[in-house]
Design a protein around this motif. Structure first.
Motif, short mmCIF file in Angstrom:
data_model
loop_
_atom_site.label_atom_id
_atom_site.label_comp_id
_atom_site.label_asym_id
_atom_site.label_seq_id
_atom_site.Cartn_x
_atom_site.Cartn_y
_atom_site.Cartn_z
N ARG A 165 -4.85 71.23 46.42
CA ARG A 165 -5.68 70.40 47.30
C ARG A 165 -6.78 69.72 46.51
N ASP A 212 -3.46 66.53 46.28
CA ASP A 212 -2.16 66.52 46.94
C ASP A 212 -2.18 67.46 48.14
N ASP A 213 -1.08 67.45 48.89
CA ASP A 213 -0.97 68.24 50.11
C ASP A 213 -0.04 69.42 49.87
N ALA A 239 1.13 71.41 51.79
CA ALA A 239 2.05 71.62 52.90
C ALA A 239 3.27 70.71 52.83
N ARG A 240 3.26 69.72 51.94
CA ARG A 240 4.43 68.84 51.88
C ARG A 240 5.61 69.58 51.26
N GLU A 241 6.82 69.07 51.52
CA GLU A 241 8.04 69.81 51.19
C GLU A 241 8.11 70.26 49.74
N ARG A 245 5.53 73.28 49.01
CA ARG A 245 5.37 74.45 49.88
C ARG A 245 5.55 75.77 49.14
#
Length: 223
Positions: free
Chosen positions: A50, A54-55, A57-59, A62
């Protein structure tokens, strides 16, 4: 597990720890010096993702925290291994052999303790026995144990030489490390392809220039 107070904390390190505790309240280590749990490590990786922008939670990301934690167990496995134990067995029957034993070009991968970026190199390790000898795989093993820790190349060089000297009490020990530091290649000055050489000489290799030159010649390195 003891309860934790909800006191106000300040500073980026405290904010990071708050985020970890919030996500995994049951995973906080009991003592400040205790090794964190796998859950804490994964939460810290998620936080860094984070922070990088970036995220998590994105594929594609994960499973990254779990993968990083698992990889770190291997990459830094040297903290859970004892070099003295690895060097504990020696061989007394050597048929009268009393000259240099040299293992060259031992590949190693370590991590810079300043930036946690890889150090990639080769180790050349020699000793002049005073009687017993080591199994050749033990020399590579002790290099690997010290490499799998956060390191400086200088410190790692001394650690390898000292461990062999303490375990074997030989007439001399010589250790040379040649490595590329990706903290220089990937960041900062971004100098690609440069290598650093460090040496440690104990016993006769420290005292006798001829013997030191001989072992460096065997390593195919100049004095």
């Amino acid at each position: 597990m003891r309860a934790w107070k909800n006191e106000k904390r300040a500073g980026p390190e405290s904010v990071a720890m708050d985020a970890i505790i919030k996500k995994f309240p049951e995973a906080r280590s009991e003592a400040p010096g205790e090794r964190p749990t796998r859950e804490e490590a994964e939460a810290a990786v998620e936080l860094l993702i984070r922070w990088a922008g970036d995220d998590p939670a994105r594929e594609g990301l994960r499973e990254t925290p779990a993968r990083v934690a698992k990889a770190y167990e291997e990459l830094f496995g040297g903290y859970r291994q004892d070099a003295a134990a690895a060097l504990g067995r020696v061989f007394e029957e050597v048929g009268g052999y009393d000259d240099v034993v040299l293992v060259r070009n031992i590949d190693f991968h370590s991590h810079c303790e300043h930036h946690m970026v890889p150090i990639i190199g080769k180790a050349h390790v020699a000793y002049l026995p005073a009687g017993p000898v080591l199994g050749l795989s033990k020399i590579s093993r002790v290099v690997d144990i010290f490499a799998r820790r956060l390191q400086t190349q200088e410190k790692m060089t001394v650690q390898i030489a000292s461990a062999i000297e303490e375990a074997l009490q030989p007439r001399g020990v010589a250790v040379v490390l040649e490595a590329e530091h990706l903290c220089m290649a990937m960041r900062g000055v971004r100098t690609k392809g440069s290598t650093t050489i460090t040496t440690a000489f104990h016993g006769i290799f420290a005292k006798d220039r001829q013997e030191r030159d001989r072992v460096l010649s065997m390593m195919r390195l100049s004095a």
